[in-house]
Design a protein around this motif. Structure first.
Motif, PDB file in Angstrom:
ATOM      1  N   ASP A 171       7.536 -10.789   9.130  1.00 47.91           N
ATOM      2  CA  ASP A 171       6.316 -10.081   9.532  1.00 47.91           C
ATOM      3  C   ASP A 171       5.960  -9.010   8.504  1.00 47.91           C
ATOM      4  OD1 ASP A 171       4.387  -8.468  10.702  1.00 47.91           O
ATOM      5  OD2 ASP A 171       5.619  -7.866  12.394  1.00 47.91           O
ATOM      6  N   ASN A 172       6.916  -8.191   8.108  1.00 48.00           N
ATOM      7  CA  ASN A 172       6.653  -7.120   7.155  1.00 48.00           C
ATOM      8  C   ASN A 172       6.122  -7.651   5.826  1.00 48.00           C
ATOM      9  OD1 ASN A 172       7.587  -5.271   9.041  1.00 48.00           O
ATOM     10  ND2 ASN A 172       9.663  -5.207   8.203  1.00 48.00           N
ATOM     11  N   ASN A 173       6.722  -8.729   5.352  1.00 50.81           N
ATOM     12  CA  ASN A 173       6.302  -9.282   4.061  1.00 50.81           C
ATOM     13  C   ASN A 173       4.955  -9.989   4.154  1.00 50.81           C
ATOM     14  OD1 ASN A 173       8.456  -9.106   1.728  1.00 50.81           O
ATOM     15  ND2 ASN A 173       9.619  -9.331   3.631  1.00 50.81           N
ATOM     16  N   LEU A 174       4.691 -10.651   5.278  1.00 48.64           N
ATOM     17  CA  LEU A 174       3.385 -11.285   5.450  1.00 48.64           C
ATOM     18  C   LEU A 174       2.289 -10.232   5.623  1.00 48.64           C
ATOM     19  CD1 LEU A 174       4.195 -14.312   7.799  1.00 48.64           C
ATOM     20  CD2 LEU A 174       3.965 -14.278   5.304  1.00 48.64           C
ATOM     21  N   THR A 175       2.613  -9.154   6.337  1.00 47.76           N
ATOM     22  CA  THR A 175       1.632  -8.082   6.531  1.00 47.76           C
ATOM     23  C   THR A 175       1.268  -7.439   5.209  1.00 47.76           C
ATOM     24  OG1 THR A 175       2.459  -7.649   8.761  1.00 47.76           O
ATOM     25  CG2 THR A 175       1.187  -5.898   7.717  1.00 47.76           C
ATOM     26  N   ARG A 176       2.209  -7.393   4.291  1.00 43.22           N
ATOM     27  CA  ARG A 176       1.919  -6.840   2.974  1.00 43.22           C
ATOM     28  C   ARG A 176       0.776  -7.605   2.301  1.00 43.22           C
ATOM     29  NH1 ARG A 176       4.889  -8.005  -2.662  1.00 43.22           N
ATOM     30  NH2 ARG A 176       3.687  -6.573  -3.940  1.00 43.22           N
ATOM     31  N   LEU A 180      -4.419  -4.535   2.322  1.00 43.68           N
ATOM     32  CA  LEU A 180      -5.635  -3.895   1.835  1.00 43.68           C
ATOM     33  C   LEU A 180      -6.747  -3.908   2.878  1.00 43.68           C
ATOM     34  CD1 LEU A 180      -5.945  -5.067  -1.884  1.00 43.68           C
ATOM     35  CD2 LEU A 180      -5.305  -2.806  -1.021  1.00 43.68           C
ATOM     36  N   ASN A 181      -6.581  -4.706   3.925  1.00 45.45           N
ATOM     37  CA  ASN A 181      -7.570  -4.767   4.993  1.00 45.45           C
ATOM     38  C   ASN A 181      -7.387  -3.593   5.956  1.00 45.45           C
ATOM     39  OD1 ASN A 181      -9.011  -7.494   4.574  1.00 45.45           O
ATOM     40  ND2 ASN A 181      -6.841  -8.045   4.412  1.00 45.45           N
ATOM     41  N   ASP A 182      -8.204  -3.545   6.973  1.00 42.47           N
ATOM     42  CA  ASP A 182      -8.204  -2.459   7.943  1.00 42.47           C
ATOM     43  C   ASP A 182      -6.845  -2.351   8.634  1.00 42.47           C
ATOM     44  OD1 ASP A 182      -8.580  -0.886  10.278  1.00 42.47           O
ATOM     45  OD2 ASP A 182     -10.732  -1.278  10.192  1.00 42.47           O
ATOM     46  N   ALA A 183      -6.095  -1.278   8.337  1.00 42.03           N
ATOM     47  CA  ALA A 183      -4.741  -1.125   8.879  1.00 42.03           C
ATOM     48  C   ALA A 183      -4.756  -0.998  10.394  1.00 42.03           C
ATOM     49  CB  ALA A 183      -4.057   0.093   8.244  1.00 42.03           C
ATOM     50  N   GLY A 184      -5.762  -0.301  10.934  1.00 41.55           N
ATOM     51  CA  GLY A 184      -5.850  -0.139  12.378  1.00 41.55           C
ATOM     52  C   GLY A 184      -6.085  -1.453  13.094  1.00 41.55           C
ATOM     53  N   ARG A 238       0.574  -1.002   1.546  1.00 43.91           N
ATOM     54  CA  ARG A 238      -0.509  -1.104   0.556  1.00 43.91           C
ATOM     55  C   ARG A 238      -0.131  -0.431  -0.750  1.00 43.91           C
ATOM     56  NH1 ARG A 238      -6.021   1.220   2.799  1.00 43.91           N
ATOM     57  NH2 ARG A 238      -5.602  -0.484   4.255  1.00 43.91           N
ATOM     58  N   HIS A 239       0.588   0.693  -0.678  1.00 46.91           N
ATOM     59  CA  HIS A 239       0.878   1.485  -1.870  1.00 46.91           C
ATOM     60  C   HIS A 239       2.272   1.252  -2.446  1.00 46.91           C
ATOM     61  CE1 HIS A 239      -2.829   3.630  -1.270  1.00 46.91           C
ATOM     62  NE2 HIS A 239      -2.443   4.138  -0.124  1.00 46.91           N
ATOM     63  N   LEU A 240       3.228   0.828  -1.615  1.00 43.78           N
ATOM     64  CA  LEU A 240       4.623   0.784  -2.060  1.00 43.78           C
ATOM     65  C   LEU A 240       5.211  -0.614  -2.121  1.00 43.78           C
ATOM     66  CD1 LEU A 240       6.042   3.784   0.035  1.00 43.78           C
ATOM     67  CD2 LEU A 240       5.195   3.823  -2.327  1.00 43.78           C
ATOM     68  N   GLY A 241       4.637  -1.573  -1.415  1.00 42.60           N
ATOM     69  CA  GLY A 241       5.265  -2.877  -1.310  1.00 42.60           C
ATOM     70  C   GLY A 241       6.224  -2.914  -0.133  1.00 42.60           C
ATOM     71  N   ALA A 242       6.716  -4.120   0.183  1.00 41.89           N
ATOM     72  CA  ALA A 242       7.501  -4.311   1.408  1.00 41.89           C
ATOM     73  C   ALA A 242       8.896  -3.702   1.324  1.00 41.89           C
ATOM     74  CB  ALA A 242       7.615  -5.807   1.716  1.00 41.89           C
ATOM     75  N   SER A 243       9.602  -3.898   0.201  1.00 36.15           N
ATOM     76  CA  SER A 243      10.997  -3.449   0.140  1.00 36.15           C
ATOM     77  C   SER A 243      11.105  -1.934   0.166  1.00 36.15           C
ATOM     78  CB  SER A 243      11.672  -4.009  -1.119  1.00 36.15           C
ATOM     79  OG  SER A 243      11.047  -3.532  -2.297  1.00 36.15           O
ATOM     80  N   ARG A 244      10.249  -1.231  -0.584  1.00 31.74           N
ATOM     81  CA  ARG A 244      10.322   0.228  -0.607  1.00 31.74           C
ATOM     82  C   ARG A 244       9.836   0.827   0.705  1.00 31.74           C
ATOM     83  NH1 ARG A 244       9.919  -1.843  -5.391  1.00 31.74           N
ATOM     84  NH2 ARG A 244      10.767  -0.848  -7.257  1.00 31.74           N
TER      85      ARG A 244
END
Length: 351
Positions: A171-176, A180-184, A238-244
């Protein structure tokens, strides 16, 4: 770039804070309702609360590309539907302390998938920082000698909890991919999907509805600790990537333990102090990262909120005030340069 990095770090840590405090507060609510129904109320509070906020703000309808809908659907199925079911299955057959220990696998699996499958860059400093944060979480949640069940009696429940961790890692990696889309909107869709699924399962298993005070408290807690937290998590992706982002979010157990000490008057233990030291060291290793090298940007066209900087040099039909964020479809021209950067949406290159 540094401002983007700081925004991502603050978003990830605040997301961890909001999610971490949910554990001791939910512990109070568990005396009034079943774990499964509480999970449903938390998720529904998340989704419905974000829906109300968006209505009050008159947010424009979200338009996603077909590929983004596919990524989001995959994230909802793995993290919003499958993972909660697997977690509840595992919790039914093992103690809370054992499950807390296993749930720390989520950040590790998130990082492994990000590095191996989605090709995020990693160096020795980031890997060491990740290991220190995870070690702190393990120390914090290590079960005592009075654990309810032996490890040999919880094989299948343990596999179920690990399956839940894998679901959230996917989920975390797919959400990455859609960060860039609407986070809310992303957080709202996940909350409503997971809450509805858990509610159906809880009712099917005969869970009784709690009083309105518990229902409202759970909904409010879910809005803050799940809805607002997940929105901030997506912004950090959006700014850091999934692992960080996963690494910073791994400090959530420490925030939970700190609230337990302050509100529930639990003792300050050696475990808590050692965990705090390990997590602080890990976060410092990540904060002091300086990743810079010559890299190339390929041509790219997408839409997201941005300001004109080194990566956003394009024309507009009318004047745009410098430094003011705005959103529209824009095209990135191919370019090569060198500067400090992180695996955000504009830096997904090989090393």
């Amino acid at each position: 770039m540094l401002s983007h990095r700081h925004a991502g770090i603050m978003s990830a840590l605040l997301a961890a804070l909001l999610f971490g405090v949910s554990a001791p507060l939910a512990k109070v609510l568990l005396a009034q309702t079943s774990p499964w129904l509480l999970a449903a109320l938390l998720y529904l509070g998340s989704g419905m609360g974000l829906w109300v906020v968006r209505r009050l703000q008159h947010v424009q309808p979200v338009t996603l590309a077909w590929r983004d809908w596919a990524w989001l659907a995959g994230a909802i199925v793995t993290g919003g539907i499958a993972a909660p079911v697997l977690l509840m299955t595992g919790l039914a057959g093992m103690s809370a302390s054992q499950s807390s220990l296993l749930l720390n696998a989520e950040s590790v699996l998130t990082a492994v998938l990000a590095w191996v499958v989605f090709k995020e860059n990693v160096d020795r400093r980031i890997a060491l920082g990740m290991a220190a944060i995870v070690a702190g979480a393990l120390v914090l949640s290590w079960p005592g000698a009075t654990a309810e069940h032996s490890a040999t009696s919880t094989l299948w429940p343990s596999l179920a909890v690990l399956g839940a961790c894998l679901g959230w890692a996917v989920d975390n990696n797919l959400t990455r991919k859609v960060a860039l889309n609407d986070a809310g909107f992303i957080a709202m869709a996940k909350g409503l999907s997971a809450g509805s699924t858990n509610l159906v399962l809880a009712v099917a298993l005969g869970a009784g509805w709690p009083g309105w005070e518990t229902t409202l408290s759970a909904g409010l807690l879910g809005f803050l600790s799940y809805g607002a937290s997940l929105t901030l998590f997506v912004l950090a992706l959006r700014h850091l990537g999934a692992s960080r982002t996963g690494a910073y979010f791994s400090v959530a157990p420490f925030f939970g333990a700190l609230v337990s000490v302050l509100l529930l008057h639990e003792p300050v233990t050696v475990q808590l102090l050692v965990a705090a030291a390990l997590m602080a060291w890990g976060v410092w290793l990540h904060l002091s990262e300086d990743h810079a090298h010559e890299h190339a940007h390929e041509a790219l066209e997408h839409a997201h909120e941005h300001v004109h900087d080194a990566h956003h040099q394009h024309e507009h039909d009318g004047p745009v005030v410098p430094g003011v964020p705005h959103k529209h479809v824009h095209r990135h021209r191919p370019m090569s340069h060198s500067h400090a950067h992180f695996p955000d949406a504009h830096h997904r290159h090989g090393h």
